[in-house]
Every structure is written in structure tokens, then in C-alpha cells.
Design a protein around this motif. Sequence first.
Motif, PDB file in Angstrom:
ATOM      1  N   PHE A   1      12.356  21.249   4.774  1.00 26.65           N
ATOM      2  CA  PHE A   1      12.611  19.795   4.392  1.00 26.65           C
ATOM      3  C   PHE A   1      10.920  19.323   3.887  1.00 26.65           C
ATOM      4  CE2 PHE A   1      15.599  20.479   7.684  1.00 26.65           C
ATOM      5  CZ  PHE A   1      16.705  19.858   7.244  1.00 26.65           C
ATOM      6  N   TYR A   2      10.899  18.328   3.155  1.00 28.16           N
ATOM      7  CA  TYR A   2       9.916  17.662   2.456  1.00 28.16           C
ATOM      8  C   TYR A   2       9.881  16.315   2.252  1.00 28.16           C
ATOM      9  CZ  TYR A   2       8.377  22.523   0.822  1.00 28.16           C
ATOM     10  OH  TYR A   2       8.228  24.000   1.096  1.00 28.16           O
ATOM     11  N   ILE A   3       8.893  15.514   2.803  1.00 27.94           N
ATOM     12  CA  ILE A   3       8.915  14.068   2.895  1.00 27.94           C
ATOM     13  C   ILE A   3       8.036  13.288   2.372  1.00 27.94           C
ATOM     14  CG2 ILE A   3       8.165  13.728   5.086  1.00 27.94           C
ATOM     15  CD1 ILE A   3      10.414  11.948   5.855  1.00 27.94           C
ATOM     16  N   VAL A   4       8.029  12.244   1.754  1.00 28.88           N
ATOM     17  CA  VAL A   4       7.282  11.289   1.200  1.00 28.88           C
ATOM     18  C   VAL A   4       7.340   9.936   2.347  1.00 28.88           C
ATOM     19  CG1 VAL A   4       6.364  12.000  -0.710  1.00 28.88           C
ATOM     20  CG2 VAL A   4       8.354  10.588  -0.718  1.00 28.88           C
ATOM     21  N   HIS A   5       6.324   9.216   2.952  1.00 27.51           N
ATOM     22  CA  HIS A   5       6.601   8.108   3.657  1.00 27.51           C
ATOM     23  C   HIS A   5       5.572   6.893   3.390  1.00 27.51           C
ATOM     24  CE1 HIS A   5       5.540   6.692   7.962  1.00 27.51           C
ATOM     25  NE2 HIS A   5       6.714   5.886   7.505  1.00 27.51           N
ATOM     26  N   ASN A   6       6.089   5.654   3.517  1.00 26.55           N
ATOM     27  CA  ASN A   6       5.108   4.820   3.535  1.00 26.55           C
ATOM     28  C   ASN A   6       5.529   3.965   4.897  1.00 26.55           C
ATOM     29  OD1 ASN A   6       4.293   5.252   1.010  1.00 26.55           O
ATOM     30  ND2 ASN A   6       5.633   3.386   0.054  1.00 26.55           N
ATOM     31  N   GLY A   7       4.358   3.432   5.374  1.00 27.93           N
ATOM     32  CA  GLY A   7       4.836   2.696   6.540  1.00 27.93           C
ATOM     33  C   GLY A   7       3.890   3.404   7.862  1.00 27.93           C
TER      34      GLY A   7
ATOM     35  N   MET B   1       0.948  -1.266   0.020  1.00 30.61           N
ATOM     36  CA  MET B   1      -0.069  -0.193  -0.119  1.00 30.61           C
ATOM     37  C   MET B   1       0.910   1.260  -0.026  1.00 30.61           C
ATOM     38  SD  MET B   1      -1.345  -0.178   3.670  1.00 30.61           S
ATOM     39  CE  MET B   1      -2.368  -1.440   3.421  1.00 30.61           C
ATOM     40  N   CYS B   2       0.274   2.206  -0.805  1.00 26.98           N
ATOM     41  CA  CYS B   2       1.214   3.474  -0.710  1.00 26.98           C
ATOM     42  C   CYS B   2       2.148   3.202  -1.689  1.00 26.98           C
ATOM     43  CB  CYS B   2       1.698   4.164   0.376  1.00 26.98           C
ATOM     44  SG  CYS B   2       0.365   4.454   1.806  1.00 26.98           S
ATOM     45  N   GLY B   3       2.734   4.451  -2.586  1.00 29.01           N
ATOM     46  CA  GLY B   3       3.626   4.090  -3.473  1.00 29.01           C
ATOM     47  C   GLY B   3       4.800   5.449  -3.351  1.00 29.01           C
ATOM     48  N   ILE B   4       6.012   5.304  -3.213  1.00 34.58           N
ATOM     49  CA  ILE B   4       7.058   6.161  -3.409  1.00 34.58           C
ATOM     50  C   ILE B   4       7.765   6.439  -4.788  1.00 34.58           C
ATOM     51  CG2 ILE B   4       9.209   6.989  -2.322  1.00 34.58           C
ATOM     52  CD1 ILE B   4       8.016   6.286   0.326  1.00 34.58           C
ATOM     53  N   VAL B   5       7.855   7.516  -5.074  1.00 36.07           N
ATOM     54  CA  VAL B   5       8.695   7.834  -6.263  1.00 36.07           C
ATOM     55  C   VAL B   5       9.547   8.927  -6.057  1.00 36.07           C
ATOM     56  CG1 VAL B   5       7.553   6.596  -8.159  1.00 36.07           C
ATOM     57  CG2 VAL B   5       6.975   9.196  -7.506  1.00 36.07           C
ATOM     58  N   GLY B   6      10.952   9.008  -6.623  1.00 39.23           N
ATOM     59  CA  GLY B   6      11.823  10.272  -6.542  1.00 39.23           C
ATOM     60  C   GLY B   6      12.765  10.325  -7.559  1.00 39.23           C
ATOM     61  N   VAL B   7      13.234  11.483  -7.809  1.00 45.16           N
ATOM     62  CA  VAL B   7      14.008  11.358  -9.053  1.00 45.16           C
ATOM     63  C   VAL B   7      15.010  12.719  -8.480  1.00 45.16           C
ATOM     64  CG1 VAL B   7      14.172  12.152 -11.455  1.00 45.16           C
ATOM     65  CG2 VAL B   7      12.060  11.159 -10.712  1.00 45.16           C
ATOM     66  N   VAL B   8      16.361  12.624  -9.064  1.00 41.86           N
ATOM     67  CA  VAL B   8      17.286  13.671  -8.884  1.00 41.86           C
ATOM     68  C   VAL B   8      18.197  13.780 -10.306  1.00 41.86           C
ATOM     69  CG1 VAL B   8      18.823  12.078  -7.599  1.00 41.86           C
ATOM     70  CG2 VAL B   8      19.172  14.640  -7.373  1.00 41.86           C
ATOM     71  N   GLY B   9      18.250  14.674 -10.808  1.00 39.34           N
ATOM     72  CA  GLY B   9      19.125  15.030 -11.933  1.00 39.34           C
ATOM     73  C   GLY B   9      18.681  15.156 -13.199  1.00 39.34           C
ATOM     74  N   ASN B  10      17.263  14.918 -13.392  1.00 39.87           N
ATOM     75  CA  ASN B  10      16.662  15.056 -14.477  1.00 39.87           C
ATOM     76  C   ASN B  10      15.689  15.920 -14.774  1.00 39.87           C
ATOM     77  OD1 ASN B  10      14.882  14.070 -16.852  1.00 39.87           O
ATOM     78  ND2 ASN B  10      15.881  12.025 -16.435  1.00 39.87           N
ATOM     79  N   PRO B  11      15.822  16.920 -15.924  1.00 37.07           N
ATOM     80  CA  PRO B  11      14.829  17.801 -16.187  1.00 37.07           C
ATOM     81  C   PRO B  11      13.416  17.503 -16.537  1.00 37.07           C
ATOM     82  CG  PRO B  11      16.344  17.644 -18.177  1.00 37.07           C
ATOM     83  CD  PRO B  11      16.857  16.500 -16.949  1.00 37.07           C
ATOM     84  N   GLN B  12      13.158  16.098 -16.695  1.00 30.10           N
ATOM     85  CA  GLN B  12      11.818  15.654 -16.995  1.00 30.10           C
ATOM     86  C   GLN B  12      11.185  15.171 -15.559  1.00 30.10           C
ATOM     87  OE1 GLN B  12      10.272  16.252 -19.846  1.00 30.10           O
ATOM     88  NE2 GLN B  12      12.261  17.185 -20.439  1.00 30.10           N
ATOM     89  N   THR B  13      11.660  15.562 -14.489  1.00 26.67           N
ATOM     90  CA  THR B  13      11.383  15.177 -13.017  1.00 26.67           C
ATOM     91  C   THR B  13       9.806  15.236 -12.928  1.00 26.67           C
ATOM     92  OG1 THR B  13      13.427  15.759 -12.051  1.00 26.67           O
ATOM     93  CG2 THR B  13      11.390  15.686 -10.692  1.00 26.67           C
ATOM     94  N   THR B  14       9.332  16.160 -13.388  1.00 29.40           N
ATOM     95  CA  THR B  14       7.684  16.250 -13.166  1.00 29.40           C
ATOM     96  C   THR B  14       6.964  14.943 -13.993  1.00 29.40           C
ATOM     97  OG1 THR B  14       7.692  18.476 -12.854  1.00 29.40           O
ATOM     98  CG2 THR B  14       5.546  17.493 -13.185  1.00 29.40           C
TER      99      THR B  14
ATOM    100  N   ASN C   1      10.015   4.281  15.822  1.00 31.02           N
ATOM    101  CA  ASN C   1       9.397   2.917  16.268  1.00 31.02           C
ATOM    102  C   ASN C   1       8.559   2.605  15.248  1.00 31.02           C
ATOM    103  OD1 ASN C   1      11.259   2.510  18.355  1.00 31.02           O
ATOM    104  ND2 ASN C   1       9.663   3.120  20.019  1.00 31.02           N
ATOM    105  N   GLY C   2       8.470   1.642  14.639  1.00 30.07           N
ATOM    106  CA  GLY C   2       7.558   1.144  13.524  1.00 30.07           C
ATOM    107  C   GLY C   2       8.075   0.820  12.271  1.00 30.07           C
ATOM    108  N   SER C   3       7.399   0.969  11.055  1.00 27.19           N
ATOM    109  CA  SER C   3       7.774   0.828   9.917  1.00 27.19           C
ATOM    110  C   SER C   3       8.014   2.019   8.917  1.00 27.19           C
ATOM    111  CB  SER C   3       6.867  -0.316   9.113  1.00 27.19           C
ATOM    112  OG  SER C   3       5.558   0.310   8.985  1.00 27.19           O
ATOM    113  N   TYR C   4       8.853   2.196   8.098  1.00 29.40           N
ATOM    114  CA  TYR C   4       8.887   3.384   7.285  1.00 29.40           C
ATOM    115  C   TYR C   4      10.004   3.138   5.947  1.00 29.40           C
ATOM    116  CZ  TYR C   4      13.624   3.697   9.794  1.00 29.40           C
ATOM    117  OH  TYR C   4      14.867   3.729  10.454  1.00 29.40           O
ATOM    118  N   ALA C   5       9.512   3.582   4.975  1.00 29.80           N
ATOM    119  CA  ALA C   5      10.419   3.793   3.698  1.00 29.80           C
ATOM    120  C   ALA C   5      10.145   5.270   3.475  1.00 29.80           C
ATOM    121  CB  ALA C   5       9.984   2.773   2.784  1.00 29.80           C
ATOM    122  N   PHE C   6      11.065   6.103   3.242  1.00 29.35           N
ATOM    123  CA  PHE C   6      10.823   7.625   3.068  1.00 29.35           C
ATOM    124  C   PHE C   6      11.820   8.108   2.129  1.00 29.35           C
ATOM    125  CE2 PHE C   6      12.508   8.166   7.358  1.00 29.35           C
ATOM    126  CZ  PHE C   6      13.598   9.013   7.113  1.00 29.35           C
ATOM    127  N   ALA C   7      11.471   9.148   1.469  1.00 29.95           N
ATOM    128  CA  ALA C   7      12.579   9.778   0.563  1.00 29.95           C
ATOM    129  C   ALA C   7      12.214  11.404   1.198  1.00 29.95           C
ATOM    130  CB  ALA C   7      11.940  10.042  -0.737  1.00 29.95           C
TER     131      ALA C   7
END
Length: 603
Positions: A95-101, A1-14, A155-161
Motif C-alpha cells: 500500500f502507498y498513501i499521500v495524506h494532508n492533515g 498547506m500540502c497538496g494532493i494529486v492522483g490519476v487513474v486510467g491515463n497513460p500520461q499519469t506521471t 482522530n484528527g484531520s485527513y485527506a488522503f489517496a
Amino acid sequence: MCGIVGVVGNPQTTSILINGLKKLEYRGYDSAGIYVTDEQGHDILKKRVGKIANLQQALDTNDQGLAGIGQTRWATHGKPTEANAHPHFSEDKRFYIVHNGVITNFNELKQKYLSDVHFASDTDTEVIVQLIAYFAQQDNSSTLTALQKTLSLLNGSYAFALMDRQEPDKLWVAKNKSPLLIGLGDHFNVVCSDAMAMLDQTHKYLEIHDGEIGVISKEQVQILTLDGQAVQRDPYTVAMDATDISKGTYDSYMSKEIDEQPAVLRRIAKEYYRDQQPVISPDLIAEMKQADRIYIVAAGTSYHAGLVGQELFEELANVPAEVKLASEFGHHLGKLSQRPFFIFLTQSGETADSRQVLVQTKALKYPSLTVTNVANSTLARESDYALLLHAGPEIAVASTKAYTAQIAVQAILAQALGQALNYQPKHPIDVLNQLGLAANAIQTVIDQKDKLEKLTEDYFDKHDRAFFIGRGNGYMVALEAALKLKEVSYIHAEGFAAGELKHGTIALIENQTPVVAFILEEATAAHTRGNVKEVVSRGAHTLTIAKKSLAQSDDTIVLDDLNELLMPLVAIIPGQLFAYFAAKHRGNDVDQPRNLAKSVTVE
């Protein structure tokens, strides 16, 4: 559940972020958002409730940058609102963050460290980003140091960018229990919770393990332990092609994946047999030979496949087996046998409840096997052994081909184990031959879609509840067929052991109540037909599904014969199609049913 994406260094980021989020829609979500910035400090934050199309409409041509993060959110803390959608930001908007968990101690952290901070959401995620800002301000710490301090408290579960407006050319990532991958591009890099999100950008990925931090720029990826020690790890290649996750000419992934099942069984046979004999790792078989009991741990559809597997291991290998619901077993292991062996059935390989059990059994030094559809997934990587389903990507939330694939792989494994133990079953099965027959039998059912759609109209379209009954493997199929129907059509459906009807359940039968009966085994066929007569006499509208050798002239659907242990491979197909057509007729989103997620990564 939930989905994360991230990009660095690409002008087509959006565009990359939006396309990546679209590929993660199958995981289930109720809101979506992105944060994008460039190296001159120009940034945008856009969040919307509902479909990604709503987010796309909110963007304009100027919303571009060289780095960004995005997420599809499935609500856990706080309602599905724009304020609760990700990305979240610190009060100073650095700071800006996206997080699963799920962060289980977020309230305690909020009270101890952040009592003076104004919160914009009801989420546990915002506590993470506010803590990072707190530590960065308190000691004038680097982002990495602030992140390390924060992680030590969670404490708990996380994956974040994470992104820092003061260093717009970097991404910081971290994980514990939730999946996250780093994708290696050509002079740019990406982050995703599922490789499928970024297959159009790269096929090379780096795993990040629990308790690790990634610092990513367009030319470099560093992986560190929490105390800052460098980790060296080779990338791996995902062989899947982006076209594998296309619907093609189908109107839904669910319809496509139902149709793929004959091919899946043939592929499994090809992968696991040489010269008519099953090919399974000798080390795995040697480990299983020592077991005095097999524990199959699973959830949802995989649990139902495990029920079939239990019969296969006991009948083909003469090894006692039992099936455990992962969400219960993780908290109630109970009294285990002296030499247990654990099999984890999971489509995604990321099921949090199953992983909770795996962590405990590993601590007890018990051997384990994961049977999954996703290579390099967490459960596949952390168990002692892994067997792939070779089913190809399954995108629809309601699992279909993973169920049949799990049964098939368990049958092959049970056969191999029985041979290694020199066990002679009372009724031997040529599993390889049976898989070929099953593929043909499934295709025969699929070719009757017009008939099945009309039956759906007759039995389900005007009803808000339905019952499925059977005995033995028929009962196991009834459970799965009921789950499929309720998942996508929202009809209240239940699967019952036919013999238990008179012990209470028959009170629910009213005039025209739909009842589907599975008649799949000789020993109980007459008894099940007696149960059908019981519900008919109380007004039920009955539909019988029988194997050919047990069929009678008034049976609604007749299935080609297989060995009784493997009849669920074919018998479930009408149930899958009933669910698909019922959902379609009601105008539901077949692939993304409400409130559900494909990969359940929180306990």
C-alpha cells in the motif's frame, strides 16, 4: 498547506501528477514525491526534498504508468527529509498513501497495533498506511474493509489517496476536515486537494464530504459512507480557466495580484449591485436583522480585513460587531450574545481554525455566513450562507487582493443590512461610488511603482526591522502592512497603535529605525503626527502615508481621498508593494516564502 494529486486510467499519469503538483506549489511545501504503477505491476516511487524541480530531475522516461498519486509536503511530524516525504508505504510495500492533515492519536495507534512494524519515517501519515496493511493481513480483508477499519480509529484531520499494488487500477480516497475533490475525465479520473491542480484535465468535479470514502477507477467513481452506504451526488463545474492561474508576463504572482486589485473592486461592484442598490440574498439579510451582535471570525490577513469590517457594520448598520482570531476563539468561545451571527472571512474557504469554530457554532444552532474566494470550499458549503469575493485565483502565499476584496464585500453587506434595518448613518456612504473611486486610487498608487521601489531601497533594504503605526483604520492597515513585509521579506516588522508607542514600544526606536505612519482619519491625524515627531526625535527614519485632505507638504505618499472607513482599500497598497520589492531585492521567493503555506488546513 500540502497538496494532493492522483490519476487513474491515463497513460500520461506521471506528467499529469508533476504538472498538478506544480500548480499546488503556491500552497507551501518542503518536499514532494510521486508513486506510479501500471497494470503489469511495474511501479516507481520517487521523493525529493525541496522544489518539485528536484523531483522532476529524478524521473526518467521509463517512469510511466496508468495510475499514480503525488504530494507536496509541508512538514508537521518529522523534519523535511526524503524519508518523511510522501508517498509513504506499508512495510510489505503493498500500500502507498499521500495524506494532508494531522492524526492526533497516531502514537497511541502505533503502540496498540503496530509495535512489531518497522517504520521508515517520523510521520503520523505512515501510521495510516501501516494500519491499513495490518488489517488487510489480519483478516485477509479487502482494501475497502481494511480502510474502513482504519478510518474508524483515526482522530484528527485527513485527506488522503491510497493505492494497492494488488489492484493497480483503483484509487481509494477519504477525508475529514481537509479538502479533497474527485475530478471526472474522459475515460480516466483524477483526485486533487484543489481544483486548480487539474483544470487542464477536467472542469467537472465531485465533492467528497467528511466521513466518506471514494473508490475510483478510470470509468467509475463510487462514494460511500464509512459503513458502506452508497452516496449519490451530482458533479459541479468549475468555471475557472487554466489561464486564470498563469503569471503571464509578471515575474511573480504577488506582483500580478497586486495589480489586479482595481479590476477586482470593479468586478465586485458589478456582481453585487443592480440599479445602484446592493443585491444580497433576502434570506441572509433577514437572518442578520435578528442578530444583536456580529462575530467576525478569521485568521492572518483575513483577521485584519475583519477589523475594518467591524467598523463598517457598526457605522453603516448600527449593529455591534467584534473580530475574533479563529485559532483562539475555537478554544475560548466565552460568553456570547443572545442572538449572535457569525461571519467567517477566509480566502481559501478551507482554514482549519475557522472551521473548528463553525462546527461549534453550528452545534449551538447559530446562523453563519462564509465570505470566501473559493466556491464549493468546505466553509462555504457548511455555513448557512456564502458570499464570493470574485477576486479570481490568488496563488501567492502572501494575500493581497483577497484583503481588499474582503473589505469591499463587507462594506456592501453592511450597507445592505443598514438599509434593511432603516438605519440612517451619521455619515452615509455611497459604497458603490466609493468602490469605483477606490479602484482608481489604487491604480494611481500602482502607477508609482518606480517611486515605491526607491522608497523600499531607502527604508527597508538595509534594515532587519521596521515598524508601522497608525490610529483607527490607520492602525488596522499598519497591522496588515507589517504582516506583508515580514511574510515575504523576512524583515522583523510590527504594527502598533500610534498612541501606544509611549507605553513601551518607543524603547525599540533607535537611530535610522524605519517607521511608517498612516494618517487616514481626521479625528486622530494631529495625534498621529505628534507620535511621528516622538519617534523622529529618537532617530527614526520616518515615512508618512496620508490621505489627500489630511496631507502636509512633507508627507512621503499622498493617497486620493475616500470615506475614512474605506481608506484601508487604498492605504494598504504601498505596504503590499514595499513587501514585494523588499523580498525581490533580497532574492527571496516572493510567491512561496519560507515556512508558510497558502491554505492552512491544520489547526
